[in-house]
Write a protein that holds these residues in place. Structure first.
Motif, PDB file in Angstrom:
ATOM      1  N   PHE A 269      37.596  41.597  38.552  1.00 21.43           N
ATOM      2  CA  PHE A 269      36.556  40.840  39.247  1.00 21.43           C
ATOM      3  C   PHE A 269      35.198  41.444  38.925  1.00 21.43           C
ATOM      4  CE2 PHE A 269      33.894  39.567  42.785  1.00 21.43           C
ATOM      5  CZ  PHE A 269      34.284  38.260  43.040  1.00 21.43           C
ATOM      6  N   VAL A 270      34.267  40.609  38.496  1.00 25.37           N
ATOM      7  CA  VAL A 270      32.940  41.081  38.093  1.00 25.37           C
ATOM      8  C   VAL A 270      31.886  40.268  38.814  1.00 25.37           C
ATOM      9  CG1 VAL A 270      31.318  41.350  36.166  1.00 25.37           C
ATOM     10  CG2 VAL A 270      33.759  41.850  35.834  1.00 25.37           C
ATOM     11  N   THR A 271      30.844  40.946  39.293  1.00 20.83           N
ATOM     12  CA  THR A 271      29.693  40.248  39.846  1.00 20.83           C
ATOM     13  C   THR A 271      28.430  40.770  39.182  1.00 20.83           C
ATOM     14  OG1 THR A 271      28.753  39.390  41.912  1.00 20.83           O
ATOM     15  CG2 THR A 271      29.232  41.760  41.826  1.00 20.83           C
ATOM     16  N   VAL A 272      27.489  39.857  38.899  1.00 21.71           N
ATOM     17  CA  VAL A 272      26.341  40.173  38.060  1.00 21.71           C
ATOM     18  C   VAL A 272      25.076  39.552  38.623  1.00 21.71           C
ATOM     19  CG1 VAL A 272      26.582  38.144  36.551  1.00 21.71           C
ATOM     20  CG2 VAL A 272      25.564  40.257  35.636  1.00 21.71           C
ATOM     21  N   HIS A 273      23.938  40.154  38.270  1.00 23.04           N
ATOM     22  CA  HIS A 273      22.632  39.621  38.655  1.00 23.04           C
ATOM     23  C   HIS A 273      21.729  39.698  37.431  1.00 23.04           C
ATOM     24  CE1 HIS A 273      19.066  39.706  41.731  1.00 23.04           C
ATOM     25  NE2 HIS A 273      19.224  38.517  41.170  1.00 23.04           N
ATOM     26  N   LEU A 274      21.492  38.551  36.791  1.00 27.19           N
ATOM     27  CA  LEU A 274      20.702  38.517  35.568  1.00 27.19           C
ATOM     28  C   LEU A 274      19.206  38.512  35.878  1.00 27.19           C
ATOM     29  CD1 LEU A 274      22.601  35.925  33.325  1.00 27.19           C
ATOM     30  CD2 LEU A 274      23.027  38.371  33.618  1.00 27.19           C
TER      31      LEU A 274
ATOM     32  N   VAL B 139      33.408  42.146  30.442  1.00 32.37           N
ATOM     33  CA  VAL B 139      34.518  41.508  31.162  1.00 32.37           C
ATOM     34  C   VAL B 139      35.798  41.574  30.342  1.00 32.37           C
ATOM     35  CG1 VAL B 139      35.380  39.368  32.166  1.00 32.37           C
ATOM     36  CG2 VAL B 139      32.966  39.975  32.432  1.00 32.37           C
ATOM     37  N   ALA B 140      35.701  41.273  29.038  1.00 25.90           N
ATOM     38  CA  ALA B 140      36.892  41.296  28.184  1.00 25.90           C
ATOM     39  C   ALA B 140      37.532  42.676  28.160  1.00 25.90           C
ATOM     40  CB  ALA B 140      36.517  40.859  26.772  1.00 25.90           C
ATOM     41  N   GLU B 141      36.700  43.702  28.114  1.00 22.44           N
ATOM     42  CA  GLU B 141      37.215  45.085  28.093  1.00 22.44           C
ATOM     43  C   GLU B 141      38.059  45.382  29.322  1.00 22.44           C
ATOM     44  OE1 GLU B 141      35.400  49.650  28.419  1.00 22.44           O
ATOM     45  OE2 GLU B 141      34.057  47.947  28.033  1.00 22.44           O
ATOM     46  N   HIS B 142      37.637  44.891  30.468  1.00 21.11           N
ATOM     47  CA  HIS B 142      38.338  45.214  31.718  1.00 21.11           C
ATOM     48  C   HIS B 142      39.399  44.184  32.090  1.00 21.11           C
ATOM     49  CE1 HIS B 142      35.908  48.720  32.606  1.00 21.11           C
ATOM     50  NE2 HIS B 142      34.855  48.030  32.225  1.00 21.11           N
ATOM     51  N   ALA B 143      39.532  43.136  31.279  1.00 19.28           N
ATOM     52  CA  ALA B 143      40.546  42.109  31.558  1.00 19.28           C
ATOM     53  C   ALA B 143      41.856  42.371  30.845  1.00 19.28           C
ATOM     54  CB  ALA B 143      40.003  40.738  31.159  1.00 19.28           C
ATOM     55  N   ARG B 144      41.907  43.378  29.966  1.00 15.98           N
ATOM     56  CA  ARG B 144      43.135  43.646  29.218  1.00 15.98           C
ATOM     57  C   ARG B 144      44.276  44.041  30.149  1.00 15.98           C
ATOM     58  NH1 ARG B 144      39.657  47.201  25.699  1.00 15.98           N
ATOM     59  NH2 ARG B 144      38.713  45.795  24.161  1.00 15.98           N
TER      60      ARG B 144
ATOM     61  N   PRO C 153      40.314  37.042  34.367  1.00 15.36           N
ATOM     62  CA  PRO C 153      39.122  37.648  34.965  1.00 15.36           C
ATOM     63  C   PRO C 153      38.288  36.616  35.711  1.00 15.36           C
ATOM     64  CG  PRO C 153      38.787  37.310  32.615  1.00 15.36           C
ATOM     65  CD  PRO C 153      40.227  36.987  32.892  1.00 15.36           C
ATOM     66  N   VAL C 154      37.667  37.054  36.793  1.00 11.81           N
ATOM     67  CA  VAL C 154      36.754  36.216  37.569  1.00 11.81           C
ATOM     68  C   VAL C 154      35.354  36.800  37.437  1.00 11.81           C
ATOM     69  CG1 VAL C 154      36.144  35.376  39.869  1.00 11.81           C
ATOM     70  CG2 VAL C 154      38.554  35.523  39.196  1.00 11.81           C
ATOM     71  N   LEU C 155      34.408  35.954  37.078  1.00 11.07           N
ATOM     72  CA  LEU C 155      33.017  36.362  36.884  1.00 11.07           C
ATOM     73  C   LEU C 155      32.148  35.593  37.867  1.00 11.07           C
ATOM     74  CD1 LEU C 155      30.637  37.680  35.383  1.00 11.07           C
ATOM     75  CD2 LEU C 155      30.854  35.888  33.641  1.00 11.07           C
ATOM     76  N   THR C 156      31.439  36.309  38.714  1.00  7.32           N
ATOM     77  CA  THR C 156      30.592  35.693  39.727  1.00  7.32           C
ATOM     78  C   THR C 156      29.176  36.227  39.602  1.00  7.32           C
ATOM     79  OG1 THR C 156      30.930  37.423  41.386  1.00  7.32           O
ATOM     80  CG2 THR C 156      32.570  35.667  41.304  1.00  7.32           C
ATOM     81  N   GLY C 157      28.234  35.508  40.197  1.00  9.66           N
ATOM     82  CA  GLY C 157      26.909  36.083  40.272  1.00  9.66           C
ATOM     83  C   GLY C 157      25.767  35.097  40.286  1.00  9.66           C
TER      84      GLY C 157
ATOM     85  N   PHE D  70      35.595  30.956  29.257  1.00  9.25           N
ATOM     86  CA  PHE D  70      35.326  30.872  30.686  1.00  9.25           C
ATOM     87  C   PHE D  70      35.137  29.422  31.121  1.00  9.25           C
ATOM     88  CE2 PHE D  70      34.350  35.296  29.980  1.00  9.25           C
ATOM     89  CZ  PHE D  70      34.779  35.899  31.145  1.00  9.25           C
ATOM     90  N   ARG D  71      35.632  29.112  32.323  1.00  7.86           N
ATOM     91  CA  ARG D  71      35.445  27.797  32.936  1.00  7.86           C
ATOM     92  C   ARG D  71      34.568  27.949  34.170  1.00  7.86           C
ATOM     93  NH1 ARG D  71      39.103  23.746  31.656  1.00  7.86           N
ATOM     94  NH2 ARG D  71      37.573  22.436  32.748  1.00  7.86           N
ATOM     95  N   ASP D  72      33.550  27.103  34.254  1.00  7.13           N
ATOM     96  CA  ASP D  72      32.689  27.049  35.426  1.00  7.13           C
ATOM     97  C   ASP D  72      33.436  26.268  36.506  1.00  7.13           C
ATOM     98  OD1 ASP D  72      30.769  26.580  37.331  1.00  7.13           O
ATOM     99  OD2 ASP D  72      29.308  25.679  35.963  1.00  7.13           O
ATOM    100  N   LEU D  73      33.772  26.930  37.604  1.00  7.81           N
ATOM    101  CA  LEU D  73      34.597  26.272  38.608  1.00  7.81           C
ATOM    102  C   LEU D  73      33.892  25.118  39.308  1.00  7.81           C
ATOM    103  CD1 LEU D  73      36.697  29.103  40.278  1.00  7.81           C
ATOM    104  CD2 LEU D  73      37.155  27.725  38.241  1.00  7.81           C
ATOM    105  N   TRP D  74      32.564  25.038  39.188  1.00 10.18           N
ATOM    106  CA  TRP D  74      31.889  23.900  39.803  1.00 10.18           C
ATOM    107  C   TRP D  74      32.283  22.587  39.133  1.00 10.18           C
ATOM    108  CZ3 TRP D  74      29.431  24.259  44.364  1.00 10.18           C
ATOM    109  CH2 TRP D  74      28.835  23.078  44.841  1.00 10.18           C
TER     110      TRP D  74
END
Length: 267
Positions: free
Chosen positions: A128-133, A154-159, A165-169, A188-192
């Motif tokens: 699980f990753v959360t980011v602030h660009l 994300v790819a590095e930590h999804a192995r 992996p879930v990416l939020t932010g 990646f798929r945008d869940l919206w």
């Protein structure tokens, strides 16, 4: 599994009253995992830690290395002691953690980062990753570089994980922008995409009294990486109105409900 992402607007505005409103929204949502941005830490207290304690959740935190750029925006005398960063709240224990400092030129570098938390779910490790660009309106190229670094992180930590992996932010960019679109090339798929097309989508919305003179935009995102999100039951906004007369943040939250499906054991 209920996933939430939310920018909490740091210590701006009526922050003490907003803190109670944030808790009320999250308590009603009963999330399993939450990615938080603009989380404050001051005088031995951390907003994410307090929320986790009130909600009975585990938590992880990563602080900006350049809080002074944020502190100058506050007028109160205690500004110099307030930290800012990202956090994860989780129903399941956090087994590992890593931080990516996002690339930025010196004039725009205010310590933006991505926080990874490995979560020990019944179906295996959830990356699980959360980011602030970066937020500057003219900084599309900077955000694009940050997204490139983020995809690799994300790819590095999804192995060898038990879940995609879930990416939020808060991406400070809309889904069809040059900086967000490349995520699709990384699987990646945008869940919206699964939301009701008639539902209000803007997470940065001038209907919020903390925002003036700007256009509505969907800048807060939940993405799921390969092999995909399985069954998406619902996606919607939350925290998009006042609680006892107080708006919780300048951003609305995004909420996604996932259930078992191909490639997603134990959601």
């Amino acid at each position: 599994m209920r996933i939430v992402t939310w920018n909490l607007w740091w210590r701006f505005g009526p922050w003490a009253e907003r803190q109670k409103a944030i808790l009320a929204v999250l308590r009603e949502l009963r999330p399993d995992v939450v990615g938080l941005q603009e989380v404050w830490e001051a005088d031995g207290e951390n907003l994410a830690g307090w929320l986790a304690g009130e909600l009975g959740l585990h938590w992880a935190w990563a602080a900006s290395e350049a809080p002074e750029r944020w502190q100058r925006r506050l007028l109160d005398s205690g500004a110099g002691t307030v930290g800012v960063g990202n956090a994860v709240l989780s129903r399941w224990p956090v087994t590992d953690r890593a931080v990516l400092k996002l690339p930025a030129p010196e004039d725009l570098d205010d310590g933006r980062l991505a926080l990874y938390a490995g979560l020990d779910t019944p179906g295996g490790r959830l990356p699980f990753v959360t980011v602030h660009l970066t937020s500057a309106s003219h900084a599309s190229a900077v955000r694009a570089e940050q997204v490139g670094a983020l995809a690799g992180f994300v790819a590095e930590h999804a192995r060898d994980a038990g879940h995609p992996p879930v990416l939020t932010g808060d991406f400070n960019a809309e889904p069809d922008s040059a900086e967000v679109r490349p995520l699709a090339a990384h699987g990646f798929r945008d869940l919206w995409e699964y939301a009701d097309p008639d539902a209000p989508a803007a997470t940065w919305d001038p209907a919020n009294p903390y925002i003036t003179g700007e256009e509505a935009a969907r800048v807060d995102h939940i993405h799921v990486g390969p092999p995909g999100p399985g069954t998406v039951r619902a996606v919607r906004r939350a925290g998009d109105g006042p609680v006892d007369g107080v708006w919780p943040s300048d951003h609305a939250a995004v909420v996604a409900d996932l259930s078992d499906g191909p490639g997603t054991p134990g959601w």
